[in-house]
Design a protein around this motif. Structure first.
Motif, PDB file in Angstrom:
ATOM      1  N   THR A  65      16.432  19.638 -54.995  1.00 43.48           N
ATOM      2  CA  THR A  65      16.376  20.498 -53.810  1.00 43.48           C
ATOM      3  C   THR A  65      14.909  20.781 -53.492  1.00 43.48           C
ATOM      4  N   PRO A  66      14.616  21.394 -52.334  1.00 46.93           N
ATOM      5  CA  PRO A  66      13.223  21.787 -52.053  1.00 46.93           C
ATOM      6  C   PRO A  66      12.638  22.695 -53.146  1.00 46.93           C
ATOM      7  N   ALA A  67      13.456  23.580 -53.723  1.00 48.58           N
ATOM      8  CA  ALA A  67      12.960  24.451 -54.798  1.00 48.58           C
ATOM      9  C   ALA A  67      12.585  23.636 -56.032  1.00 48.58           C
ATOM     10  N   HIS A  68      13.383  22.611 -56.326  1.00 48.08           N
ATOM     11  CA  HIS A  68      13.061  21.730 -57.458  1.00 48.08           C
ATOM     12  C   HIS A  68      11.723  21.029 -57.226  1.00 48.08           C
ATOM     13  N   TYR A  71       8.855  23.445 -57.594  1.00 48.91           N
ATOM     14  CA  TYR A  71       8.691  23.729 -59.025  1.00 48.91           C
ATOM     15  C   TYR A  71       7.974  22.565 -59.709  1.00 48.91           C
ATOM     16  N   ALA A  72       8.404  21.344 -59.426  1.00 46.04           N
ATOM     17  CA  ALA A  72       7.795  20.161 -60.048  1.00 46.04           C
ATOM     18  C   ALA A  72       6.319  20.047 -59.676  1.00 46.04           C
ATOM     19  N   ARG A  73       5.984  20.341 -58.425  1.00 48.26           N
ATOM     20  CA  ARG A  73       4.578  20.298 -58.013  1.00 48.26           C
ATOM     21  C   ARG A  73       3.748  21.321 -58.802  1.00 48.26           C
ATOM     22  N   ALA A  74       4.281  22.514 -58.969  1.00 52.53           N
ATOM     23  CA  ALA A  74       3.553  23.558 -59.701  1.00 52.53           C
ATOM     24  C   ALA A  74       3.372  23.181 -61.173  1.00 52.53           C
ATOM     25  N   VAL A  75       4.405  22.644 -61.795  1.00 50.75           N
ATOM     26  CA  VAL A  75       4.306  22.241 -63.201  1.00 50.75           C
ATOM     27  C   VAL A  75       3.361  21.046 -63.341  1.00 50.75           C
ATOM     28  N   PRO A 118      11.725  34.359 -59.109  1.00 53.60           N
ATOM     29  CA  PRO A 118      12.996  34.306 -58.377  1.00 53.60           C
ATOM     30  C   PRO A 118      13.167  33.066 -57.495  1.00 53.60           C
ATOM     31  N   ARG A 119      12.085  32.580 -56.885  1.00 50.79           N
ATOM     32  CA  ARG A 119      12.260  31.440 -55.984  1.00 50.79           C
ATOM     33  C   ARG A 119      12.643  30.164 -56.736  1.00 50.79           C
ATOM     34  N   PHE A 120      12.476  30.159 -58.047  1.00 49.19           N
ATOM     35  CA  PHE A 120      12.879  29.001 -58.837  1.00 49.19           C
ATOM     36  C   PHE A 120      14.168  29.255 -59.616  1.00 49.19           C
ATOM     37  N   ALA A 121      14.909  30.262 -59.226  1.00 52.18           N
ATOM     38  CA  ALA A 121      16.161  30.584 -59.915  1.00 52.18           C
ATOM     39  C   ALA A 121      17.143  29.417 -59.856  1.00 52.18           C
ATOM     40  N   VAL A 122      17.037  28.581 -58.815  1.00 43.76           N
ATOM     41  CA  VAL A 122      17.931  27.428 -58.683  1.00 43.76           C
ATOM     42  C   VAL A 122      17.653  26.408 -59.791  1.00 43.76           C
ATOM     43  N   VAL A 123      16.448  26.436 -60.361  1.00 43.06           N
ATOM     44  CA  VAL A 123      16.098  25.512 -61.443  1.00 43.06           C
ATOM     45  C   VAL A 123      16.486  26.192 -62.746  1.00 43.06           C
ATOM     46  N   GLY A 124      17.775  26.245 -63.020  1.00 39.32           N
ATOM     47  CA  GLY A 124      18.172  26.969 -64.208  1.00 39.32           C
ATOM     48  C   GLY A 124      19.547  26.737 -64.774  1.00 39.32           C
TER      49      GLY A 124
END
Length: 147
Positions: A65-68, A71-75, A118-124
């Motif tokens: 998803t866009p959140a994923h 998240y991947a860009r930040a990591v 919270p914005r990365f709650a979908v990655v869980g």
């Protein structure tokens, strides 16, 4: 207490008189002859989670998803950064072994801090292959290495 040369231990440690710390590191890295190192099972589990993610993406069974992606860009920024702590003495080329070791806990802390947002709650959820891979590497892999 008996004091003796441990060079005949036949466990892959280098010959010569060994300090206790050297012996502990050798056993931790290679295990006891005939036994798997204590960290091997957790590393294997983490690798299985990464393989599961790879398979899910390649087969088209899972799409980020866009959140994923965010998240991947930040990591990724943390993963590709060169180790830089502790500072190197003058005329010493880096990265050094101590910088690499310190980096393990930095990577783990960064990943855990991101997943707490919270914005990365979908990655869980456990069913999320990315979350399982990140969790496997962070909790099993990196925690085992930093121990």
């Amino acid at each position: 207490m008996e004091s003796r040369d441990l060079s005949g231990a036949q466990d892959g440690t280098p010959p010569g008189a060994l300090l206790l710390g050297t012996r502990v590191r050798a056993v931790r890295a290679g295990g006891i002859p005939g036994l798997e190192p204590e960290w091997a099972g957790e590393i294997r589990w983490a690798l299985e989670q990464v393989d599961r993610l790879h398979l899910a993406v390649r087969s088209g069974l899972w799409r980020p998803t866009p959140a994923h992606l965010e998240y991947a860009r930040a990591v990724h920024e943390t993963l590709v950064a060169e180790p830089d702590h502790p500072p190197l003495p003058d005329k010493v080329a880096g990265p050094t072994w101590i910088q690499r070791i310190v980096r393990f806990s930095h990577l783990q802390t960064t990943v855990l801090a991101l997943t707490a947002q919270p914005r990365f709650a979908v990655v869980g959820p456990a069913s999320d292959p990315l979350a399982a891979a990140v969790g496997g590497v962070t909790h099993a892999g990196l925690a085992t290495l930093t121990f």
